[in-house]
Design a protein around this motif. Structure first.
Motif, PDB file in Angstrom:
ATOM      1  N   LEU B 435      42.125  43.834  36.973  1.00  0.00           N
ATOM      2  CA  LEU B 435      41.894  44.655  38.164  1.00  0.00           C
ATOM      3  C   LEU B 435      40.465  44.494  38.679  1.00  0.00           C
ATOM      4  N   ALA B 436      39.510  44.510  37.737  1.00  0.00           N
ATOM      5  CA  ALA B 436      38.118  44.388  38.151  1.00  0.00           C
ATOM      6  C   ALA B 436      37.889  43.043  38.826  1.00  0.00           C
ATOM      7  N   ALA B 437      38.470  41.999  38.229  1.00  0.00           N
ATOM      8  CA  ALA B 437      38.317  40.671  38.826  1.00  0.00           C
ATOM      9  C   ALA B 437      38.926  40.683  40.222  1.00  0.00           C
ATOM     10  N   ASN B 438      40.086  41.338  40.329  1.00  0.00           N
ATOM     11  CA  ASN B 438      40.755  41.414  41.610  1.00  0.00           C
ATOM     12  C   ASN B 438      39.915  42.128  42.659  1.00  0.00           C
ATOM     13  N   ILE B 439      39.385  43.272  42.269  1.00  0.00           N
ATOM     14  CA  ILE B 439      38.569  44.035  43.215  1.00  0.00           C
ATOM     15  C   ILE B 439      37.308  43.238  43.561  1.00  0.00           C
ATOM     16  N   GLY B 440      36.691  42.671  42.513  1.00  0.00           N
ATOM     17  CA  GLY B 440      35.440  41.941  42.728  1.00  0.00           C
ATOM     18  C   GLY B 440      35.640  40.763  43.652  1.00  0.00           C
ATOM     19  N   VAL B 441      36.627  39.962  43.307  1.00  0.00           N
ATOM     20  CA  VAL B 441      36.860  38.763  44.116  1.00  0.00           C
ATOM     21  C   VAL B 441      37.341  39.158  45.512  1.00  0.00           C
ATOM     22  N   GLY B 442      38.193  40.183  45.568  1.00  0.00           N
ATOM     23  CA  GLY B 442      38.688  40.634  46.859  1.00  0.00           C
ATOM     24  C   GLY B 442      37.559  41.114  47.761  1.00  0.00           C
ATOM     25  N   THR B 443      36.652  41.869  47.184  1.00  0.00           N
ATOM     26  CA  THR B 443      35.523  42.364  47.970  1.00  0.00           C
ATOM     27  C   THR B 443      34.650  41.190  48.427  1.00  0.00           C
ATOM     28  N   MET B 444      34.433  40.261  47.514  1.00  0.00           N
ATOM     29  CA  MET B 444      33.612  39.105  47.867  1.00  0.00           C
ATOM     30  C   MET B 444      34.260  38.330  49.009  1.00  0.00           C
ATOM     31  N   VAL B 445      35.548  38.031  48.831  1.00  0.00           N
ATOM     32  CA  VAL B 445      36.239  37.240  49.853  1.00  0.00           C
ATOM     33  C   VAL B 445      36.275  38.003  51.176  1.00  0.00           C
TER      34      VAL B 445
END
Lengths: 216, 760, 339
Positions: B435-445
């Motif tokens: 989830l953290a990776a998802n949120i992190g990458v999603g926010t970055m993208v």
């Protein structure tokens, strides 16, 4: 308080059906104590489970406090919450709750939580020092004392006990048994206790023997 | 049957009775292996393509002479004046239905070692008389010979290329260290090669691969731990029957090895499928972002089998290490039923949390260090530290939940949830990481996308962009346009790995090139001989307005998203003086339609603003398509880990729920609570993943992106995405819990009664 | 690109090459579609220029030079034309390929360079009137100039005698089976100019000899190479002689009087005897020879100025200045191929 009429129960097994109880009839008055004895595998635990509504009979009729046992899970569970208290040989306690939590659990479920009565129980059962311990931190005798306290805290009309001292040495067992009988008498509850020990059975008002699925 | 074989068959019989467990073990390991090998395969394929490109087209690394126009006569004049030059005609050509980069070389003057080994040693006659040499895309043409060339490149004799692309020479390769002859500009090739340029991209992929691998191992660990725990009695019996601890460990190792090899083989195949599915996107991204050609064909190389199986065995050993270690120290007469499975003491949990905090601290300390690896170090510290701190945090949260709730059942619910934590914590960690990776990458993208689209809308200020095939065409086009359009010339060269842009001072360009930082009156300074540089160059070399680069004093710094190269803008006149190249590209301010120009000038490439924007955004989207796909896969693996753990736990939960059932909670109600518990856990994890994910996004944007791409972006928040992700993870948790809960709801009372009965 | 490979192909004329016995540098392969040389008079000045319908052709100049201090030098300037097809075309489509060698020899040094170019675009070629041959910045006209790594030369050439037709009026038979070429020489050049060695420019004077030859299949299949002499004697006479090595050697010679009158010698009239060999580039090369032509009372010994005059180029061969002693002292050039 408890009446069984022509109750039968069987289980399917690999060698065909096995009849465990075969037309058992039994009645127990309010405040009366009854010992149910029998050999291993005679069906005495099954009989107790049926009385508690943990399982349903194949045929026959069970009435508790004048009301017939319901067929649905929910009805029988409601009966257990309101009227019946159970003490087993082991695993009576909820591992995730401490002693205080366990003591209050059933009474709260039944909506009959009485702090003063609970305090009396704690004193009688000498549980004061153990209140914040967890079940896995207790000895077998301590666990059974908590189990008795937990059962009676809800002031059930009927206490069903299945070898409550079966896992204990004789001295602890006697002590636990004495406490249970005293408290059952104090609350005026009826008691049906399964035991294979004639010595323990003798301490109760009445004894019945189960053999081959029939009372003798 | 010999003794050890008998013992092994006894050990293996466990799996026959616990098929779901065996399946989960295999699936977990196979998935972990698949994601890692898949990503590695993609990276290996891309790198192999770069190597091919490097060896095949090392002409790209030779200095070259360019001029506005180079004719054959110009080339001959240079040769006759003693210049060691070799002509190249290069361009896009439609050959056999596909667009190829056609490179026409003159083999007799080509410096040795420049062309790939295309078999000319055998017989170059064919080449000299019109043969075309291509990469694997062999066309049905007897003159075409396939060879080890970068994909999309066709190599041919200059005569053939001249026939297709026109007689003008694109550039002259120059050997030796000489200055440019008069009328020519000497352009030095890029010093950075493709593999360096794209390293950040591949590192990104690899990081995802390892993350997925780690998450997969959570599944394996929980499945093995359960299998070991359930077989404690059997181990004890085998030991009592005279099997030594060493022999037992050996047998279990053999068992695990078999599992690892089976799962590894499946993983390699699966990884190959994943790589095959993702490679086109990766190839498109690399082409769009870096101009790197990567073939989209994938072959199952033997080395993958080796590395895949190795990964599986290593992962298996890593997951089973703890269990094996405990087993080795198990006394023969130890109680068969130990304390609850996987139960960690509060002390161990505190130690773990402390280690986690230490890792996060270490990551924070790494922030002081520059470099991409340090950036990934920060990420790893953050993720791992967060995961390690999770059990402690969850314990605290459930304790608070218990304290805050009023009802008996509610209190029991929280207490019981807390008791589940040790058994679930690995799965919860996996979920947290995913989830953290998802949120992190999603926010970055998301941040990137927003900045990028705003920027590209600004950058594409003209109505049309045209590129003529040659100068004559350009002149005719300008004459045809007359006063129907204002045409602004545009030009760019690449010299020494830096793009050098010549820019006309025009309000349009002033609008289109907003400056991040600048000296006062920057455009006047540009006219006077100063330069602008892009953010990449500024960050890479630590430059600020007022500093100098080779081309002059920096008057301003502009954002240049999507460009991996450093770029310098000179005034138009300075660029013309330095690089006398043909001017073929123009930005048009006009209301003429693109189609009108195309109809009049078929050889002129005309793009309108919308088309370029669409193409640029498409490149952008593809860049992150792979990331998104890996993200989803990781989340899927985490859900599976959750499922594995719940399934594992459910069989061990009977003694915990049986008393509650006996006291009057129906099985249905218990199942309902069990389901709620899983959802509550997932919700808590979502809550914890949010700050972790945002920290991750910050590191990605402020550290990794800056190091990898050379641009710093503002961090934007997308609560809508979080909500979607939260619902998705609740759904995943609900699905994971569905089977165990269904089982509990329908369990036969007899099963529950066994808990209390003597025979247990 | 492997220049050696190109070279081999250039010389090999790969179209339908026979399976074996292609001779030195492929000169023995058959003529497939190319014009065959025949006897007859030359057509000057046109014959100074290229003959694209023939497979191979060369302009070959060697010069023996002396500096003021008596130091001897040898200079070689050679342009080969090779045709992939028997025609010429403009632009990149030309099938004509040009190859050039240049070398400078002293008693202690031998430096050589090579150039390749395609025809059709003007990078290399030959014009007949006025005569000029070039490849990149190397030139041959009334002067010859070339430059390579560490050396250069630029020499004015001035003919002091007539052009000499070799063989039977310019029809030079190369084997008993009838392989032949068109062949003429200008052996009477006076040369003067400068050589440059390691950055030092040295004025030199001397003589030079140009050979012009074209053919489509000059060697028989079994002929593997040749030993070729061009000698200028102090008395003004000249001798051209060669031995083509094969199953049986084929020896041919032309005696050229000081007035330029050629006297073709019958096959075998010239006797060539190697006297001393030395190891050059890993091979045994005869660097001292005895030459006998009894009809002219010739009995000389030739010695190389530099035993190691090895052109280590894509097609390697020995080519260097020699000095003659005995009945007819003088100087000249020796070329040995295919060893």
């Amino acid at each position: 308080m408890l009446s069984l009429t022509d109750v039968s129960k069987g289980y399917a097994s690999s060698e065909g059906g096995v009849t465990v109880l075969d037309g058992v009839s039994l009645s127990l008055a309010a405040g009366e104590t009854l010992a149910l004895t029998g050999e291993s595998g005679s069906g005495k635990s099954t009989l107790l489970h049926l009385c508690a509504g943990l399982d349903a009979p194949d045929t026959g009729r069970i009435e508790i406090a004048g009301r017939p046992m319901g067929r649905s899970d929910a009805e029988r569970a409601a009966l257990r919450r309101s009227t019946v208290g159970l003490v087993f040989q082991q695993f009576n306690l909820i591992p995730s709750l401490d002693v205080a939590g366990n003591l209050a659990f059933q009474a709260r479920l039944a909506g009959r939580h009485d702090p003063r009565w609970q305090a009396d129980l704690v004193a009688t059962l000498d549980l004061g020092p153990l209140l914040s311990r967890y079940p896995e931190e207790l000895s077998g005798g301590q666990q059974q004392r908590v189990a008795i306290g937990r059962t009676l805290a809800a002031r059930p009309a009927l206490v069903l006990a299945d070898e409550p001292t079966g896992n204990l040495d004789e001295a602890s067992g006697d002590r636990v048994m004495a406490l249970m009988l005293r408290l059952v008498a104090e609350t005026g509850a009826a008691l049906l206790m399964v035991t294979h020990s004639p010595r323990l059975a003798a301490r109760l008002d009445r004894q019945v023997h189960l053999r081959g699925g029939r009372l003798t | 049957m010999t003794g050890p074989m008998f013992a092994l068959s006894a050990l293996l019989s466990h799996w026959a009775r616990h098929k779901v467990q065996a399946a989960l073990l295999l699936l977990g390991l196979a998935l972990a292996t698949a994601l890692l090998t898949g990503v590695q395969a993609i990276n290996a394929e891309a790198r192999a393509s770069y190597d091919r490109a490097a060896s095949a087209l090392s002409q790209d690394n030779l200095p070259r002479l360019v001029a506005e126009r180079i004719t054959v006569a110009d080339y001959v004049a240079l040769r006759r004046a003693g210049w060691p030059v070799s002509p190249v005609i290069e361009g896009e050509a439609l050959i056999g239905g596909q667009t190829l980069r056609l490179i026409g070389i003159e083999p007799l003057t080509l410096p040795s070692g420049v062309a790939p080994d295309i078999g000319l040693a055998g017989d170059p006659t064919g080449f000299l008389t019109g043969e075309v040499i291509l990469s694997a895309e062999a066309l049905n043409d007897p003159r075409v010979r396939p060879a080890e060339l970068p994909s999309g490149v066709a190599l041919t004799d200059i005569g053939v290329a001249a026939g297709i692309l026109g007689p003008e020479i694109s550039y002259l390769l120059l050997t030796g260290d000489r200055p440019a002859p008069p009328g020519y500009a000497l352009i030095h090739p890029a010093t950075t090669d493709l593999s360096q340029l794209t390293e950040s991209f591949h590192l990104n992929l690899a990081a995802f691969g390892y993350l997925a691998f780690g998450v997969g191992l959570f599944i394996v660990h929980s499945a093995i731990g359960l299998a070991f725990e359930q077989r404690r009695g059997m181990f004890r019996t085998l030991r009592a029957l005279g099997l030594s601890a060493r022999a037992l460990t050996g047998l279990l190792l053999a068992e695990l090895l078999v599992f690892a090899l089976v799962a590894g083989a499946a993983g390699v195949l699966l990884g190959w499928l994943i790589a095959g599915a993702l490679l086109p996107d990766v190839a498109a991204t690399l082409r769009g972002l870096y101009g790197a050609e990567v073939g989209s064909g994938l072959t199952l190389r033997p080395v993958w089998w080796l590395s895949g199986l190795g990964i599986a065995v290593l992962g298996m050993l890593a997951s089973a290490g703890q269990s094996l270690w405990r087993l080795g120290r198990l006394p023969v007469l130890a109680p068969a039923q130990s304390r609850a499975w996987g139960r960690e003491s509060a002390r161990a949990m505190r130690a773990q949390a402390l280690a986690g905090a230490g890792l996060i601290g270490l990551g924070a300390a790494l922030l002081a260090v520059r470099g991409l690896w340090a950036g990934f170090g920060v990420l790893a510290g953050l993720l791992l530290g967060g995961a390690l701190m999770l059990p402690m945090l969850m314990a605290a949260l459930t304790r608070a939940g218990q304290r805050l709730s009023r009802g008996t059942v509610a209190q029991w619910f929280w207490a019981d949830t807390r008791q589940q934590l040790p058994g679930l914590s690995l799965a919860l960690m996996a979920l947290l990481l995913a989830l953290a990776a998802n949120i992190g990458v999603g926010t970055m993208v998301g941040s990137f996308r927003t900045s990028f689209t705003t920027w590209i809308d600004q950058r594409l200020a003209a109505d049309l962009y045209v590129e003529a095939a040659d100068e004559a065409d350009a002149t005719r086009l300008l004459a045809w346009l007359g006063n129907r359009a204002e045409a602004l010339p545009m030009i760019r060269t690449t010299d020494g790995g830096t793009q050098i842009v010549g820019m006309v001072d025009h309000p349009l360009f002033r609008r289109a090139w907003p400056l991040l930082r600048a000296l006062p009156d920057p455009w006047a300074r540009l006219d006077a001989g100063d330069v602008f540089i892009n953010e990449q160059l500024a960050l890479r070399r630590g430059l600020a307005p007022g500093d100098r680069v080779e081309q002059g004093v920096i008057a301003g710094i502009y954002p240049d998203y999507g460009n991996p190269m450093p770029q310098v803008i000179l005034s138009w006149d300075r660029h013309r003086a330095l690089y006398p190249l043909p001017v073929l590209r123009y930005a048009l301010i006009t209301d003429i339609r693109a189609a009108e120009i195309r109809a009049a000038f078929p050889r002129v490439v005309v793009e309108d603003r919308a088309a370029i924007r669409k193409a640029s955004v498409a490149v952008f989207e593809r860049t992150f398509a792979v990331t998104a796909a890996l993200n989803v896969l990781t989340l899927g693996v985490a859900a599976l880990a959750m499922f594995a753990s719940l399934l594992t736990l459910s069989s061990l939960r009977l003694p915990q729920v049986a008393p509650v059932w006996a006291m009057g909670l129906t099985r249905g109600r218990l199942a309902q609570l069990e389901f709620l518990r899983t959802l509550a856990l997932a919700a808590l994890i979502c809550g914890l993943a949010l700050p972790l994910g945002l920290a991750l996004a910050w590191v990605l944007l402020a550290v990794v992106n800056v190091e990898a791409f050379g641009w710093r972006l503002p961090m934007l928040l997308f609560p809508g995405d979080w909500l979607r992700l939260g619902l998705l993870s609740l759904l995943a948790a609900g699905l994971a819990a569905a089977l165990p809960v269904r089982w509990l709801a329908r369990i036969a009372p007899a099963e529950l009664l066994k808990v209390f009965a003597h025979e247990r | 690109m492997n220049v050696k490979a190109i070279m081999l192909i250039l010389m090999a004329c790969a179209v339908s090459a026979p399976a074996s016995g292609q001779g030195f540098a492929g000169l023995g392969s058959d003529a497939g579609g190319f014009e065959m040389p025949g006897p007859g008079p030359f057509d000057f000045p046109a014959d100074h220029g290229p003959h694209p319908t023939f497979r191979i052709e060369w302009w070959y100049v060697t010069a023996n030079l002396t500096a003021a201090d008596g130091t001897e030098y040898g200079a070689q300037w050679t342009l080969f034309r090779n045709a992939l097809a028997p025609h010429e075309a403009g632009g990149w489509a030309s099938p004509q390929i040009w190859l050039a060698h240049a070398a400078l020899t002293t008693a202690t040094q031998h430096l050589a360079a090579e150039k390749l170019a395609r025809g059709g675009i003007g990078q290399a070629g030959v014009t007949a009137e006025p005569f000029g041959a070039w490849i990149d910045d190397w030139e041959l006209s009334d002067h010859m100039a070339a430059r390579g790594e560490g050396f250069a030369f630029d020499l004015a050439l001035h003919a002091t005698g007539p052009i000499v037709a070799q063989g039977d009026g310019g029809y030079s038979v190369k084997s008993a089976a009838g392989q032949a070429s068109r062949y003429y020489s200008q052996p009477f050049y006076a040369a003067s100019g400068e050589v440059e060695l390691d950055g030092k420019r040295i004025p030199v004077t001397g003589t030079a000899w140009m050979d012009r030859e074209w053919s489509s299949q000059p060697l028989a299949a079994d002929q593997t190479g040749w030993d070729w002499f061009s000698l200028s004697f102090d008395d003004g006479a000249r001798l051209m002689g060669f031995r083509l090595r094969g199953a049986t050697d084929f020896v041919s010679a032309t005696w050229i009087g000081a007035d330029g009158r050629p006297e073709p010698q019958p096959p075998g009239a010239l006797r060539l005897t190697p006297l001393r060999s030395t190891t050059v580039a890993g091979r045994e090369m005869p660097v001292e020879w005895r030459l006998e032509l009894p009809a002219k009372g010739l009995d000389i010994t030739t010695r190389a100025l530099n035993d190691q005059a090895w052109n280590a180029l894509s097609v390697p061969y020995w080519e260097g200045p020699i000095r003659a002693e005995g009945s007819h002292p003088g100087h000249g050039y020796l070329e040995m191929t295919g060893r």
